[in-house]
Enzyme design. Sequence first.
Site, PDB file in Angstrom:
ATOM      1  N   LYS A  46      18.797  -7.173  22.890  1.00  0.00           N
ATOM      2  CA  LYS A  46      19.620  -7.089  24.241  1.00  0.00           C
ATOM      3  C   LYS A  46      19.568  -8.646  24.720  1.00  0.00           C
ATOM      4  CE  LYS A  46      19.640  -4.517  28.623  1.00  0.00           C
ATOM      5  NZ  LYS A  46      18.849  -3.514  29.328  1.00  0.00           N
TER       6      LYS A  46
ATOM      7  N   MET B 242       8.160   2.914  26.613  1.00  0.00           N
ATOM      8  CA  MET B 242       9.555   2.899  27.250  1.00  0.00           C
ATOM      9  C   MET B 242       9.415   3.628  28.715  1.00  0.00           C
ATOM     10  SD  MET B 242      12.288   3.021  24.281  1.00  0.00           S
ATOM     11  CE  MET B 242      11.320   4.629  23.294  1.00  0.00           C
TER      12      MET B 242
ATOM     13  N   ASP C 193      15.443  -8.041  16.268  1.00  0.00           N
ATOM     14  CA  ASP C 193      15.696  -7.260  17.350  1.00  0.00           C
ATOM     15  C   ASP C 193      14.769  -8.376  18.484  1.00  0.00           C
ATOM     16  OD1 ASP C 193      16.925  -5.113  17.000  1.00  0.00           O
ATOM     17  OD2 ASP C 193      15.273  -3.736  16.642  1.00  0.00           O
TER      18      ASP C 193
HETATM   19  C1  LIG Z   1      12.198   1.046  21.509  1.00  0.00           C
HETATM   20  S1  LIG Z   1      10.486   0.879  21.439  1.00  0.00           S
HETATM   21  C2  LIG Z   1      10.131   0.456  19.899  1.00  0.00           C
HETATM   22  C3  LIG Z   1       8.820   0.881  19.369  1.00  0.00           C
HETATM   23  C4  LIG Z   1       8.330   0.277  18.259  1.00  0.00           C
HETATM   24  N1  LIG Z   1       9.530   0.661  17.183  1.00  0.00           N
HETATM   25  C5  LIG Z   1       7.009   0.488  17.687  1.00  0.00           C
HETATM   26  O1  LIG Z   1       6.718   1.107  16.583  1.00  0.00           O
HETATM   27  O2  LIG Z   1       6.180   0.216  18.112  1.00  0.00           O
HETATM   28  C6  LIG Z   1       9.785  -0.175  22.852  1.00  0.00           C
HETATM   29  C7  LIG Z   1       8.705   0.322  23.442  1.00  0.00           C
HETATM   30  O3  LIG Z   1       7.490   0.034  22.732  1.00  0.00           O
HETATM   31  C8  LIG Z   1       6.688  -0.510  23.578  1.00  0.00           C
HETATM   32  N2  LIG Z   1       5.917  -1.517  23.007  1.00  0.00           N
HETATM   33  C9  LIG Z   1       6.398  -2.369  22.053  1.00  0.00           C
HETATM   34  N3  LIG Z   1       5.745  -3.549  21.658  1.00  0.00           N
HETATM   35  C10 LIG Z   1       4.804  -3.475  22.785  1.00  0.00           C
HETATM   36  C11 LIG Z   1       3.835  -4.406  22.877  1.00  0.00           C
HETATM   37  N4  LIG Z   1       3.671  -5.293  22.349  1.00  0.00           N
HETATM   38  N5  LIG Z   1       3.016  -4.331  23.911  1.00  0.00           N
HETATM   39  C12 LIG Z   1       3.393  -3.062  24.998  1.00  0.00           C
HETATM   40  N6  LIG Z   1       4.244  -2.035  24.612  1.00  0.00           N
HETATM   41  C13 LIG Z   1       5.014  -2.537  23.503  1.00  0.00           C
HETATM   42  C14 LIG Z   1       7.102  -0.520  24.851  1.00  0.00           C
HETATM   43  O4  LIG Z   1       7.057   0.712  25.673  1.00  0.00           O
HETATM   44  C15 LIG Z   1       8.883  -0.636  24.721  1.00  0.00           C
HETATM   45  O5  LIG Z   1       9.230  -0.555  25.634  1.00  0.00           O
END
Ligand SMILES: C[S@@+](CC[C@H](N)C(=O)[O-])C[C@H]1O[C@@H](n2cnc3c(N)ncnc32)[C@H](O)[C@@H]1O
Length: 265
Positions: free
Chosen positions: A58, A172, A36
Site C-alpha cells: 500500500k 490486524m 510487500d
Molecule cells: C496481513 S497480516 C500478515 C501477517 C504475516 N503473513 C505473518 O505471518 O506475520 C499483517 C498483520 O500482521 C501483524 N504484524 C505483522 N508484522 C508485525 C510486527 N512486526 N509487529 C506487530 N504486528 C505485526 C499486524 O497485525 C499486521 O496488521
Amino acid sequence: MTCGKVYLVGAGPGDPGLLTVRGLELLRSAQVIVYDQLVNPALLDEAAPTAIKIFVGKQAGRHCIAQEEINGVLISYARAGDEVVRLKGGDPFVFGRGGEEAEALSEARISFEIVPGVSSAVAVPAYAGIPVTHRKFASSFAVVTGHEARKPNSSVDWAKLATAVDTLVILMGLSNLPIIVGKLIAYGRSPQTPVALIGSGTTIDQKIVIGSLADIVSKSALVEPPALIVVGDVVSLADKLQWFVPPPENQPLYEFEQSREPARA
Ligand SMILES: C[S@@+](CC[C@H](N)C(=O)[O-])C[C@H]1O[C@@H](n2cnc3c(N)ncnc32)[C@H](O)[C@@H]1O
C-alpha cells in the site's frame, strides 16, 4: 524459452535475522523480487544488484494494488523465464494471501515453491517475552484476524472463540480494539484477562503496552500499526521474560555475512 519459477518466501516479522536460510539464498539469486509493505527494506540489500525490485504494498494516498494485478506480475515474469521471489511479511500462508497467489500460479501452470517464514503471530509475542503456550498458563492458542470484527457477520466466530482457547493472537485488530474487547467480555472472557498490544515487534521500533481487557482500550493510543493483540494469562509472563533490547537507532538489528564465493574447481 523455458519458463521460470515463483518462490513465495516468508520474510519474517521484521528483524532481518529471522529470514530463513532458504529464503536468503533465493533472495540473493532472484532475478525479480516482488515485495510487500511489511518486508524490512534491509532484506532488499541482499538482492543481486541487477535484480528488478517491484513494490506491491500500500502506498500513501493510493489504493492497494489489486491481487489480480500482483498475480499478473508474477505470472508474466515467470513466463519470461525469470526466477521470481515473492517476498511477504511473516509467513506467506498466515493472512498473507499466499494461498491465493499459489492458486493463481497453479492455474497458470507456473511452477512454484513455498518457503515458510517466521510468522509475526508467534515471533512478535516471543520478542515481547510472551510464550503463546506455557504448561502453567496456556495449552492452546488461536491466531485470528481482527479486521472484520465490526462486520455483523464477521468470518470469525467471536462467541465461540472467546473462551475456547487459552491464548488469542489477533492480527490486524488494532483499529477494532474496542469492538474486539467488547465481544470477548460479552462472550464470557473475564475483564481481568491480561492483554498485550505489541507494535512493530522484533524491530528497533518495538513498543509493548500491557493491560487487561478492562483497561487496554484506554492505553491503546500508545501503539501504532503494524501491531498485534495478545489476550490470555501468558501475557502476565512478559515482565519476567523481557529479553529483547532494540539496538540504538544508528546500529542495525542484524547484519548478514557476505555470501560465500562458490568453491573453485
Ligand atoms: C496481513 S497480516 C500478515 C501477517 C504475516 N503473513 C505473518 O505471518 O506475520 C499483517 C498483520 O500482521 C501483524 N504484524 C505483522 N508484522 C508485525 C510486527 N512486526 N509487529 C506487530 N504486528 C505485526 C499486524 O497485525 C499486521 O496488521
